[in-house]
Design a protein around this motif. Structure first.
Motif, PDB file in Angstrom:
ATOM      1  N   ALA A   1       0.835  -1.206   0.000  1.00  0.00           N
ATOM      2  CA  ALA A   1       0.000   0.000   0.000  1.00  0.00           C
ATOM      3  C   ALA A   1       0.866   1.251   0.000  1.00  0.00           C
ATOM      4  N   GLU A   2       1.910   1.240   0.802  1.00  0.00           N
ATOM      5  CA  GLU A   2       2.800   2.397   0.859  1.00  0.00           C
ATOM      6  C   GLU A   2       3.484   2.628  -0.486  1.00  0.00           C
ATOM      7  N   ARG A   3       3.896   1.556  -1.142  1.00  0.00           N
ATOM      8  CA  ARG A   3       4.569   1.669  -2.438  1.00  0.00           C
ATOM      9  C   ARG A   3       3.669   2.251  -3.527  1.00  0.00           C
ATOM     10  N   HIS A   4       2.400   1.903  -3.494  1.00  0.00           N
ATOM     11  CA  HIS A   4       1.530   2.194  -4.632  1.00  0.00           C
ATOM     12  C   HIS A   4       0.493   3.288  -4.384  1.00  0.00           C
ATOM     13  N   SER A   5       0.370   3.779  -3.171  1.00  0.00           N
ATOM     14  CA  SER A   5      -0.675   4.756  -2.846  1.00  0.00           C
ATOM     15  C   SER A   5      -0.510   6.084  -3.566  1.00  0.00           C
ATOM     16  N   THR A   6       0.690   6.590  -3.673  1.00  0.00           N
ATOM     17  CA  THR A   6       0.895   7.902  -4.295  1.00  0.00           C
ATOM     18  C   THR A   6       0.464   7.868  -5.759  1.00  0.00           C
ATOM     19  N   ARG A   7       0.919   6.878  -6.492  1.00  0.00           N
ATOM     20  CA  ARG A   7       0.539   6.764  -7.905  1.00  0.00           C
ATOM     21  C   ARG A   7      -0.960   6.552  -8.042  1.00  0.00           C
ATOM     22  N   LEU A   8      -1.524   5.699  -7.186  1.00  0.00           N
ATOM     23  CA  LEU A   8      -2.957   5.447  -7.225  1.00  0.00           C
ATOM     24  C   LEU A   8      -3.738   6.729  -6.956  1.00  0.00           C
ATOM     25  N   ARG A   9      -3.302   7.509  -5.987  1.00  0.00           N
ATOM     26  CA  ARG A   9      -3.973   8.775  -5.681  1.00  0.00           C
ATOM     27  C   ARG A   9      -3.952   9.704  -6.891  1.00  0.00           C
ATOM     28  N   ARG A  10      -2.842   9.764  -7.607  1.00  0.00           N
ATOM     29  CA  ARG A  10      -2.754  10.606  -8.810  1.00  0.00           C
ATOM     30  C   ARG A  10      -3.734  10.148  -9.885  1.00  0.00           C
ATOM     31  N   VAL A  11      -3.794   8.854 -10.112  1.00  0.00           N
ATOM     32  CA  VAL A  11      -4.713   8.312 -11.118  1.00  0.00           C
ATOM     33  C   VAL A  11      -6.157   8.644 -10.741  1.00  0.00           C
TER      34      VAL A  11
ATOM     35  N   SER B   1       0.157  -3.750  -8.962  1.00  0.00           N
ATOM     36  CA  SER B   1      -0.193  -2.340  -9.142  1.00  0.00           C
ATOM     37  C   SER B   1      -1.338  -2.162 -10.132  1.00  0.00           C
ATOM     38  N   THR B   2      -1.383  -2.984 -11.172  1.00  0.00           N
ATOM     39  CA  THR B   2      -2.460  -2.922 -12.152  1.00  0.00           C
ATOM     40  C   THR B   2      -3.780  -3.341 -11.517  1.00  0.00           C
ATOM     41  N   TRP B   3      -3.753  -4.403 -10.750  1.00  0.00           N
ATOM     42  CA  TRP B   3      -4.937  -4.909 -10.059  1.00  0.00           C
ATOM     43  C   TRP B   3      -5.460  -3.861  -9.081  1.00  0.00           C
ATOM     44  N   LEU B   4      -4.567  -3.288  -8.286  1.00  0.00           N
ATOM     45  CA  LEU B   4      -4.952  -2.267  -7.315  1.00  0.00           C
ATOM     46  C   LEU B   4      -5.506  -1.035  -8.022  1.00  0.00           C
ATOM     47  N   THR B   5      -4.900  -0.632  -9.122  1.00  0.00           N
ATOM     48  CA  THR B   5      -5.377   0.527  -9.864  1.00  0.00           C
ATOM     49  C   THR B   5      -6.782   0.285 -10.390  1.00  0.00           C
ATOM     50  N   ARG B   6      -7.055  -0.899 -10.900  1.00  0.00           N
ATOM     51  CA  ARG B   6      -8.403  -1.215 -11.389  1.00  0.00           C
ATOM     52  C   ARG B   6      -9.415  -1.127 -10.247  1.00  0.00           C
ATOM     53  N   ILE B   7      -9.070  -1.644  -9.078  1.00  0.00           N
ATOM     54  CA  ILE B   7      -9.969  -1.537  -7.922  1.00  0.00           C
ATOM     55  C   ILE B   7     -10.195  -0.068  -7.592  1.00  0.00           C
ATOM     56  N   GLY B   8      -9.136   0.720  -7.609  1.00  0.00           N
ATOM     57  CA  GLY B   8      -9.245   2.139  -7.308  1.00  0.00           C
ATOM     58  C   GLY B   8     -10.106   2.883  -8.316  1.00  0.00           C
TER      59      GLY B   8
END
Length: 103
Positions: A38-48, A84-91
């Protein structure tokens, strides 16, 4: 008589592990491994998600909801895509769900 330790069990730092290994640990119930993901991918996910919602608070809420859903469903992650792709789709799904709820 030996003294007993009152300290909590040692938690391994997962900062040097790759996503694939962290996912495997998270799937076995290791919350700290998921926290590292979560820490690794949250910033990019927030931007998307901000690009979708155009609102900082809505993007933050969607990130939090996505992370909760990802943790709840981590056992269902099959590894056919990157985490990261899976998490982004959920987001993205959460961001659109939030937009549909708005009046």
């Amino acid at each position: 008589m030996a003294a007993t330790s009152v300290h909590p069990p040692f938690r391994m730092a997962h900062t040097s592990l790759d996503d694939e290994r962290l996912v495997a640990l998270a799937q076995s119930g290791d919350r700290s491994a998921f926290d590292q993901l979560a820490e690794r991918h949250s910033t990019r996910l927030r931007r998307v998600l901000f690009r979708i919602t155009r609102d900082c608070d809505a993007a933050y809420d969607a990130v939090q909801e996505a992370l909760m859903r990802a943790w709840k469903n981590i056992a269902r992650f099959e590894g056919r895509a990157q985490f990261s792709t899976w998490l982004t789709r959920i987001g993205i799904n959460e961001a659109y769900r939030g937009l549909r709820r708005e009046p």
